[in-house]
Structure formats: C-alpha cells, structure tokens
Design a protein around this motif. Structure first.
Motif, mmCIF file in Angstrom:
data_model
loop_
_atom_site.group_PDB
_atom_site.id
_atom_site.type_symbol
_atom_site.label_atom_id
_atom_site.label_comp_id
_atom_site.label_asym_id
_atom_site.label_seq_id
_atom_site.Cartn_x
_atom_site.Cartn_y
_atom_site.Cartn_z
ATOM 1 N N MET A 1 0.824 -1.154 0.342
ATOM 2 C CA MET A 1 -0.118 -0.010 0.030
ATOM 3 C C MET A 1 0.949 1.278 0.140
ATOM 4 O O MET A 1 0.518 1.996 -0.670
ATOM 5 C CB MET A 1 -1.001 -0.059 1.181
ATOM 6 N N LYS A 2 2.063 1.139 0.762
ATOM 7 C CA LYS A 2 2.735 2.368 0.809
ATOM 8 C C LYS A 2 3.294 2.827 -0.593
ATOM 9 O O LYS A 2 3.570 3.918 -0.908
ATOM 10 C CB LYS A 2 4.133 2.096 1.664
ATOM 11 N N LYS A 3 3.719 1.696 -1.377
ATOM 12 C CA LYS A 3 4.266 1.817 -2.693
ATOM 13 C C LYS A 3 3.193 2.804 -3.554
ATOM 14 O O LYS A 3 3.517 3.389 -4.551
ATOM 15 C CB LYS A 3 4.773 0.540 -3.237
ATOM 16 N N LEU A 4 1.979 2.284 -3.258
ATOM 17 C CA LEU A 4 1.016 2.892 -4.195
ATOM 18 C C LEU A 4 0.668 4.383 -3.763
ATOM 19 O O LEU A 4 0.353 5.275 -4.623
ATOM 20 C CB LEU A 4 -0.627 2.306 -3.819
ATOM 21 N N VAL A 5 0.916 4.766 -2.427
ATOM 22 C CA VAL A 5 0.821 6.240 -2.083
ATOM 23 C C VAL A 5 1.871 6.993 -2.470
ATOM 24 O O VAL A 5 1.983 8.045 -2.882
ATOM 25 C CB VAL A 5 0.743 6.255 -0.232
ATOM 26 N N ASP A 6 3.105 6.086 -2.243
ATOM 27 C CA ASP A 6 4.331 7.161 -2.865
ATOM 28 C C ASP A 6 4.084 7.209 -4.466
ATOM 29 O O ASP A 6 4.460 8.199 -4.961
ATOM 30 C CB ASP A 6 5.735 6.029 -2.452
ATOM 31 N N LEU A 7 3.797 6.254 -5.187
ATOM 32 C CA LEU A 7 3.541 6.579 -6.703
ATOM 33 C C LEU A 7 2.696 7.577 -6.723
ATOM 34 O O LEU A 7 2.714 8.574 -7.689
ATOM 35 C CB LEU A 7 3.073 5.034 -7.298
ATOM 36 N N TYR A 8 1.502 7.673 -6.033
ATOM 37 C CA TYR A 8 0.446 8.761 -6.137
ATOM 38 C C TYR A 8 1.048 9.983 -5.960
ATOM 39 O O TYR A 8 0.987 10.934 -6.512
ATOM 40 C CB TYR A 8 -0.688 8.480 -5.358
#
Length: 137
Positions: free
Chosen positions: A1-8
């Motif tokens: 999930m953190k990777k998705l937040v970082d990508l966003y």
C-alpha cells in the motif's frame, strides 16, 4: 500500500509542476467531456436540450469542484465556502451557456454542435472566474 501512496505522491508532485493554465485545460477538458457526455445521453433519451443542460450541470458540478480544487488550484480553503463560490460561478456559466445554446440553435445549429461551441466559448470565462473568485488564495 505504501508503494501505491508513494507512486500517487510522485505523480501528483510532477502534475503540480505543470503550469496552472495547462492543468486547468486538462482537468477542464475532462470535466467538460464528462458534462457533455451526460448532456448528450440525456438529449438522446429525449429530455430536450435545456433540461438536459440543467441536469448535466447539477450532476457534473461536484466532480468538477473536487477536480479543480485538488488538481488545478490546490487550495486548502473551506470546502463549503469554496463550493458555494464555485456554484455561483457555475450558475453564471450555466446562464451564459443557456443563452448561447438558445442563440446558436436559433441560428440553425443542432443541439450537439451548439452546445459544443458554447462550451468552447465558456472555457475562458470559467478559468478567470474560478481562479480569481472561487479559488482565490
């Protein structure tokens, strides 16, 4: 999930580096497309041009408010106050749109082309009204 937040966050930060007018045109293009498609669908099912315009205005206003607030002007202001200002801006835009639609159809254009031309004209009005009134920093 953190990777998705970082990508966003990365995408959003790069997006916000674009000039404001470019962001407005892109987000406005998206909002206009959504509103126009709603309008076309409602005219297609037989509601008539003016009623379809009114309904598409109400349906698309919430989407437009949040997309302009977040992706164009990035304001942190009071949601209710800003939304109220946006609505007053959009009411002015709606009234101008209704008049342009009427006049263009009176000139012989069909409802689809008339609304498309009216939307093009209203783009400049919308940018100025939103930037200097609704989302004024």
């Amino acid at each position: 999930m953190k990777k998705l937040v970082d990508l966003y966050q990365t995408i959003y930060q790069n997006w916000m580096k674009l000039p404001e007018k470019v962001r407005f045109l892109m987000v406005g293009g998206y909002n206009t497309t959504v509103s126009y498609l709603i309008y076309v669908a409602l005219v297609f099912v037989g509601l008539g041009a003016q009623l379809s315009l009114l309904l598409s205005f109400f349906i698309s206003s919430i989407n437009s408010y949040f997309s302009q607030k977040i992706f164009v002007f990035a304001t942190k202001g009071n949601y209710l106050k800003e939304y109220s200002k946006c609505l007053s801006t959009w009411v002015g835009s709606y009234l101008l749109n209704a008049v342009l639609l009427f006049l263009l159809m009176l000139a012989g254009l069909n409802a689809y082309i008339a609304e498309f031309l009216a939307l093009v004209i209203l783009t400049v009005y919308s940018y100025v009204a939103l930037k200097y009134f609704a989302f004024k920093k």
